[in-house]
Design a protein around this motif. Structure first.
Motif, PDB file in Angstrom:
ATOM      1  N   HIS A 184     -42.480   6.833 -10.935  1.00 30.66           N
ATOM      2  CA  HIS A 184     -41.119   7.284 -10.657  1.00 30.66           C
ATOM      3  C   HIS A 184     -40.960   7.598  -9.174  1.00 30.66           C
ATOM      4  O   HIS A 184     -39.935   7.267  -8.572  1.00 30.66           O
ATOM      5  CB  HIS A 184     -40.791   8.517 -11.499  1.00 30.66           C
ATOM      6  N   GLY A 185     -41.974   8.244  -8.581  1.00 29.03           N
ATOM      7  CA  GLY A 185     -41.900   8.544  -7.161  1.00 29.03           C
ATOM      8  C   GLY A 185     -41.821   7.292  -6.310  1.00 29.03           C
ATOM      9  O   GLY A 185     -41.062   7.220  -5.333  1.00 29.03           O
ATOM     10  N   GLN A 186     -42.585   6.266  -6.682  1.00 35.94           N
ATOM     11  CA  GLN A 186     -42.545   5.008  -5.943  1.00 35.94           C
ATOM     12  C   GLN A 186     -41.183   4.340  -6.072  1.00 35.94           C
ATOM     13  O   GLN A 186     -40.672   3.764  -5.110  1.00 35.94           O
ATOM     14  CB  GLN A 186     -43.646   4.080  -6.453  1.00 35.94           C
ATOM     15  N   SER A 187     -40.583   4.428  -7.261  1.00 38.26           N
ATOM     16  CA  SER A 187     -39.263   3.832  -7.447  1.00 38.26           C
ATOM     17  C   SER A 187     -38.209   4.537  -6.617  1.00 38.26           C
ATOM     18  O   SER A 187     -37.185   3.947  -6.262  1.00 38.26           O
ATOM     19  CB  SER A 187     -38.868   3.856  -8.933  1.00 38.26           C
ATOM     20  N   ARG A 188     -38.450   5.814  -6.303  1.00 39.92           N
ATOM     21  CA  ARG A 188     -37.526   6.589  -5.470  1.00 39.92           C
ATOM     22  C   ARG A 188     -37.885   6.509  -3.991  1.00 39.92           C
ATOM     23  O   ARG A 188     -37.212   7.103  -3.149  1.00 39.92           O
ATOM     24  CB  ARG A 188     -37.537   8.062  -5.902  1.00 39.92           C
ATOM     25  N   LEU A 189     -38.984   5.789  -3.686  1.00 41.43           N
ATOM     26  CA  LEU A 189     -39.437   5.610  -2.294  1.00 41.43           C
ATOM     27  C   LEU A 189     -39.707   6.949  -1.614  1.00 41.43           C
ATOM     28  O   LEU A 189     -39.448   7.100  -0.417  1.00 41.43           O
ATOM     29  CB  LEU A 189     -38.398   4.812  -1.489  1.00 41.43           C
ATOM     30  N   VAL A 190     -40.219   7.927  -2.354  1.00 42.22           N
ATOM     31  CA  VAL A 190     -40.521   9.211  -1.734  1.00 42.22           C
ATOM     32  C   VAL A 190     -41.767   9.077  -0.877  1.00 42.22           C
ATOM     33  O   VAL A 190     -42.681   8.300  -1.186  1.00 42.22           O
ATOM     34  CB  VAL A 190     -40.701  10.330  -2.787  1.00 42.22           C
ATOM     35  N   ASP A 191     -41.805   9.833   0.212  1.00 43.35           N
ATOM     36  CA  ASP A 191     -42.908   9.725   1.163  1.00 43.35           C
ATOM     37  C   ASP A 191     -44.091  10.621   0.799  1.00 43.35           C
ATOM     38  O   ASP A 191     -45.190  10.425   1.284  1.00 43.35           O
ATOM     39  CB  ASP A 191     -42.423  10.089   2.573  1.00 43.35           C
ATOM     40  N   ASP A 192     -43.870  11.630  -0.022  1.00 41.23           N
ATOM     41  CA  ASP A 192     -44.912  12.612  -0.332  1.00 41.23           C
ATOM     42  C   ASP A 192     -45.198  12.632  -1.831  1.00 41.23           C
ATOM     43  O   ASP A 192     -45.112  13.669  -2.472  1.00 41.23           O
ATOM     44  CB  ASP A 192     -44.498  14.003   0.143  1.00 41.23           C
ATOM     45  N   ILE A 193     -45.552  11.471  -2.374  1.00 41.85           N
ATOM     46  CA  ILE A 193     -45.702  11.351  -3.823  1.00 41.85           C
ATOM     47  C   ILE A 193     -46.735  12.330  -4.370  1.00 41.85           C
ATOM     48  O   ILE A 193     -46.491  13.010  -5.366  1.00 41.85           O
ATOM     49  CB  ILE A 193     -46.075   9.908  -4.218  1.00 41.85           C
ATOM     50  N   ASP A 194     -47.888  12.417  -3.730  1.00 40.01           N
ATOM     51  CA  ASP A 194     -48.958  13.277  -4.253  1.00 40.01           C
ATOM     52  C   ASP A 194     -48.507  14.737  -4.307  1.00 40.01           C
ATOM     53  O   ASP A 194     -48.734  15.431  -5.309  1.00 40.01           O
ATOM     54  CB  ASP A 194     -50.213  13.148  -3.393  1.00 40.01           C
ATOM     55  N   ALA A 195     -47.872  15.195  -3.236  1.00 40.42           N
ATOM     56  CA  ALA A 195     -47.398  16.587  -3.212  1.00 40.42           C
ATOM     57  C   ALA A 195     -46.296  16.799  -4.241  1.00 40.42           C
ATOM     58  O   ALA A 195     -46.220  17.849  -4.892  1.00 40.42           O
ATOM     59  CB  ALA A 195     -46.888  16.937  -1.812  1.00 40.42           C
ATOM     60  N   ARG A 196     -45.446  15.793  -4.421  1.00 42.68           N
ATOM     61  CA  ARG A 196     -44.360  15.913  -5.378  1.00 42.68           C
ATOM     62  C   ARG A 196     -44.906  15.969  -6.812  1.00 42.68           C
ATOM     63  O   ARG A 196     -44.405  16.706  -7.649  1.00 42.68           O
ATOM     64  CB  ARG A 196     -43.401  14.736  -5.218  1.00 42.68           C
ATOM     65  N   ILE A 197     -45.946  15.173  -7.087  1.00 42.78           N
ATOM     66  CA  ILE A 197     -46.558  15.187  -8.419  1.00 42.78           C
ATOM     67  C   ILE A 197     -47.119  16.566  -8.739  1.00 42.78           C
ATOM     68  O   ILE A 197     -46.936  17.093  -9.840  1.00 42.78           O
ATOM     69  CB  ILE A 197     -47.664  14.114  -8.521  1.00 42.78           C
ATOM     70  N   VAL A 198     -47.803  17.162  -7.773  1.00 45.53           N
ATOM     71  CA  VAL A 198     -48.370  18.497  -7.971  1.00 45.53           C
ATOM     72  C   VAL A 198     -47.263  19.507  -8.266  1.00 45.53           C
ATOM     73  O   VAL A 198     -47.387  20.355  -9.162  1.00 45.53           O
ATOM     74  CB  VAL A 198     -49.173  18.933  -6.730  1.00 45.53           C
ATOM     75  N   ARG A 199     -46.168  19.395  -7.531  1.00 46.79           N
ATOM     76  CA  ARG A 199     -45.055  20.333  -7.708  1.00 46.79           C
ATOM     77  C   ARG A 199     -44.403  20.168  -9.082  1.00 46.79           C
ATOM     78  O   ARG A 199     -44.124  21.148  -9.780  1.00 46.79           O
ATOM     79  CB  ARG A 199     -44.024  20.096  -6.600  1.00 46.79           C
ATOM     80  N   ILE A 200     -44.156  18.923  -9.484  1.00 46.10           N
ATOM     81  CA  ILE A 200     -43.523  18.661 -10.779  1.00 46.10           C
ATOM     82  C   ILE A 200     -44.425  19.112 -11.921  1.00 46.10           C
ATOM     83  O   ILE A 200     -43.978  19.777 -12.861  1.00 46.10           O
ATOM     84  CB  ILE A 200     -43.190  17.165 -10.925  1.00 46.10           C
ATOM     85  N   PHE A 201     -45.712  18.767 -11.824  1.00 46.06           N
ATOM     86  CA  PHE A 201     -46.646  19.115 -12.897  1.00 46.06           C
ATOM     87  C   PHE A 201     -46.781  20.630 -13.033  1.00 46.06           C
ATOM     88  O   PHE A 201     -46.808  21.165 -14.143  1.00 46.06           O
ATOM     89  CB  PHE A 201     -48.011  18.482 -12.626  1.00 46.06           C
ATOM     90  N   GLY A 202     -46.848  21.338 -11.901  1.00 44.87           N
ATOM     91  CA  GLY A 202     -46.944  22.794 -11.953  1.00 44.87           C
ATOM     92  C   GLY A 202     -45.739  23.421 -12.631  1.00 44.87           C
ATOM     93  O   GLY A 202     -45.866  24.340 -13.446  1.00 44.87           O
TER      94      GLY A 202
END
Length: 343
Positions: A184-202
């Motif tokens: 999903h992050g790649q489809s949104r072209l976000v630059d900070d996918i890893d950090a965003r995943i950590v934030r969403i999962f938390g």
């Protein structure tokens, strides 16, 4: 970025700024170099016989790379959708009586939708989801920032304005939680996918009643875990500025924290509910009867005070539910329990 600047920029820097270029070159079976050469040098080094299989030469490849970056950056810019106001223009109830008012919705505000089963709450959410223009049974119109939305916002997947969280959510894709969020992050072209995943999962772990991890297949998530994941995903990754929630009290998540999370991210939240705590937790509530909006009420100071009391009761009931879920006996001082509840 000007054409010459793109061509003269080191390839590794371009890949860092525009990760999607890896997929572009991969689709053309072009391997990336080990040395950090300029994009122009890299393109010039490609064998013409290989490029000819794609109907290109060096000049055409250069043009396509520049055009691809331009298209992707334009798409990326559209992801940051800002919306100051949604207006629900009055329609008609099931008897043909016109609704008495238009209703404005603004970011950072929670509006609950209340009414008996079958009164038309879901119809209102559906009207907003499709950005209705007198083409639904209610004949309502939905305006965005005071204007009629263009057809692209209504009928294409590009630039979607509305995310809907329904009572029933089931995944059919065979991915882990981490892989799903990365995709999903790649489809949104976000630059900070890893950090965003950590934030969403938390955030999702905090909302869910049952623990899960990043390696859990999304198809193995319970209903509550699925909804917790999607609420966090909508808050931190979805570009949709409007969030519609249908009876979150049945979602198996910490509904108070879910609302706080969505409001913090400046979403417009509209929530159909039968839960008095949720109804009083909103800034306003729309009353639906016979398919039409009959009233819009601001939550009064007295109701806010009542909501605080209900929240204490709700926490005690949540503890009771947790004991039942864990198979514990409920042998304790019931008289004191009911006294604490205020009964």
């Amino acid at each position: 970025m000007k054409d010459n600047a793109i061509l003269n920029k080191p390839l590794f820097s371009l890949l860092q700024d525009h990760a999607y270029l890896r997929d572009f070159f991969n689709a053309l079976s072009i391997s990336l170099p080990r040395e950090n050469v300029s994009l122009k040098s890299f393109i010039s080094s490609q064998p013409l016989d290989h490029l000819s299989t794609f109907g290109m030469d060096h000049g055409a490849l250069s043009s396509q790379v520049k055009a691809f970056i331009a298209r992707m950056e334009a798409f990326k810019g559209r992801q940051e959708t800002t919306l100051k106001k949604v207006t629900i223009k009055a329609g008609f109830d099931k008897s043909g009586t016109k609704e008495p008012m238009d209703v404005d919705l603004i970011p950072g505000q929670v509006v609950s939708v209340v009414g008996p089963t079958g009164s038309g709450k879901s119809r209102l959410l559906a009207d907003i989801e499709c950005l209705a223009q007198e083409d639904t049974p209610s004949r309502r119109r939905i305006f965005l920032d005071g204007k009629v939305p263009d057809e692209k916002k209504r009928f294409s997947g590009d630039g979607q304005m509305v995310a809907q969280l329904s009572q029933n959510m089931n995944f059919v894709i065979d991915l882990t939680v981490a892989a799903f969020l990365e995709m999903h992050g790649q489809s949104r072209l976000v630059d900070d996918i890893d950090a965003r995943i950590v934030r969403i999962f938390g955030a999702a772990k905090g909302l869910a009643g049952e623990p899960f991890d990043l390696d859990t297949p999304v198809t193995a998530l319970s209903g509550g875990q699925s909804r917790a994941l999607m609420i966090a995903d909508v808050a931190f990754l979805s570009a949709c500025p409007i969030v519609l929630i249908d009876e979150i009290e049945n979602a198996g998540v910490d509904r108070q924290e879910a609302l706080k999370l969505l409001v913090k991210e400046e979403k417009i939240v509209l929530m159909a509910t039968h839960d008095p705590l949720l109804a009083l937790s909103g800034d306003r509530r729309m009353v639906i009867r016979n398919g039409g909006i009959v009233d819009v009420m601001d939550t009064s100071p007295s109701e806010q005070e009542g909501a605080a009391g209900l929240m204490k009761v709700d926490k005690k009931l949540a503890l009771l539910r947790e004991n039942v879920r864990c198979g514990r006996r409920l042998d304790f001082d019931w008289d004191r329990f009911f006294k604490d509840l205020g009964s």
